[in-house]
Design an enzyme around this catalytic site. Sequence first.
Site, PDB file in Angstrom:
ATOM      1  N   LYS A  52       0.840  -1.201   0.000  1.00 39.97           N
ATOM      2  CA  LYS A  52       0.000   0.000   0.000  1.00 39.97           C
ATOM      3  C   LYS A  52       0.879   1.257   0.000  1.00 39.97           C
ATOM      4  O   LYS A  52       0.585   2.235  -0.678  1.00 39.97           O
ATOM      5  CB  LYS A  52      -0.946  -0.011   1.215  1.00 39.97           C
ATOM      6  CG  LYS A  52      -2.049  -1.062   1.059  1.00 39.97           C
ATOM      7  CD  LYS A  52      -2.770  -1.391   2.352  1.00 39.97           C
ATOM      8  CE  LYS A  52      -3.673  -2.605   2.160  1.00 39.97           C
ATOM      9  NZ  LYS A  52      -4.301  -3.094   3.374  1.00 39.97           N
ATOM     10  N   GLN A  96      -4.705  -2.295   9.785  1.00 41.16           N
ATOM     11  CA  GLN A  96      -4.511  -3.586   9.135  1.00 41.16           C
ATOM     12  C   GLN A  96      -5.017  -4.715  10.035  1.00 41.16           C
ATOM     13  O   GLN A  96      -4.632  -4.821  11.184  1.00 41.16           O
ATOM     14  CB  GLN A  96      -3.018  -3.778   8.815  1.00 41.16           C
ATOM     15  CG  GLN A  96      -2.706  -5.009   7.985  1.00 41.16           C
ATOM     16  CD  GLN A  96      -3.323  -4.968   6.584  1.00 41.16           C
ATOM     17  OE1 GLN A  96      -3.241  -3.967   5.888  1.00 41.16           O
ATOM     18  NE2 GLN A  96      -3.950  -6.066   6.194  1.00 41.16           N
ATOM     19  N   ASP A 119     -11.284   1.807   4.162  1.00 44.06           N
ATOM     20  CA  ASP A 119     -11.547   0.367   4.018  1.00 44.06           C
ATOM     21  C   ASP A 119     -13.051   0.107   3.871  1.00 44.06           C
ATOM     22  O   ASP A 119     -13.467  -0.989   3.504  1.00 44.06           O
ATOM     23  CB  ASP A 119     -11.031  -0.402   5.248  1.00 44.06           C
ATOM     24  CG  ASP A 119      -9.649  -1.008   5.010  1.00 44.06           C
ATOM     25  OD1 ASP A 119      -9.292  -1.216   3.831  1.00 44.06           O
ATOM     26  OD2 ASP A 119      -8.936  -1.266   5.999  1.00 44.06           O
TER      27      ASP A 119
END
Length: 292
Positions: A52, A96, A119
Amino acid sequence: MELLDGKFLAKAIKEELKEKIAGYKAQGWRAPHLCAILVGEDGASQTYVASKERDCKELGMDSTVLKFPAYISEDELLGEIEKVNINKNIDGLIVQMPVPEHISSLKVMNHIDPSKDVDGFHPMNVGMMFKGLDAFLPATPYGIMMMLERYKIETSGKHAVIIGRSDIVGKPMAALLMQNSNPGNCTVTVCHSRTKNLKELCLQADIIVAALGRPEFLKGDMVKEGAVVIDVGITRVDAENERGYVIKGDVAYDEVAPKSSYITPVPGGVGLMTRIGLLQNTLKAYEWHMKG
Ligand code: NAD
């Protein structure tokens, strides 16, 4: 059979995003900024976050990775999220997953400012997505929708069978494919571990999304001629090569590809489009924040 080429598509979309960002910077705006929080030392998580970071750099976005030890308390982590929430120079925040067991992933997701939730896991974004409103979409289903759109695959009136009902893939995929939109307008069947007649349902499908995490689960005799097959699965399977493993999808590609009209490869399919989904969301957050 035509390949749904995630590598080609991701590259093309990245060029578009890069140009857009360069345009914003040329008019005096700061760079978009994605922040990732990483808790613990999980190898796969570190790899995902590193990719990312690379993507952000390639596009001219800023990125920050905040690393915390696995023993960080839930309250401390929520405090760190709060700091990012109020930081006006950060547009998007991802934590994460998975987080260590003593931390509630639900609390973590609920604590992220919905306007930075790139997200798309915050209940507010999930709800807005289900209602068909403008929201951050979870990156994997979003990436798949982009793929269907760019390859001009007709979805209206088609029967889509989704294998898997997770919050990050199966459920949002169903929500997006059933919307009155293009792509969308499918009749959707969601299958899961308790589904009894899975093979029969798959044989009725015009579009199959396999997202269950079982290598080569979807065999040739489960797919009708001309189906569109989307393989979400990523599983490391032991192999005698340098790395000691190979990546397998949920589709038995060699059997299924000759019967399908379109199919995604693994690797080189959905995984790369997932990364694009996150970048698109970050750019969206940036545009919202910069335009107030
Ligand atoms: P998950 O483990 O959260 O959910 C798996 C789902 O599959 C469950 O709903 C379960 O009911 C269903 N299932 C399990 N066995 C089944 C069976 N025999 N028949 C029917 N349904 C069954 O998984 P997830 O997080 O949704 O991920 C699924 C796969 O997709 C994994 O391999 C994961 O690594 C991969 N993944 C890939 C990407 C990407 O970017 N390509 C993104 C997310 C997940």
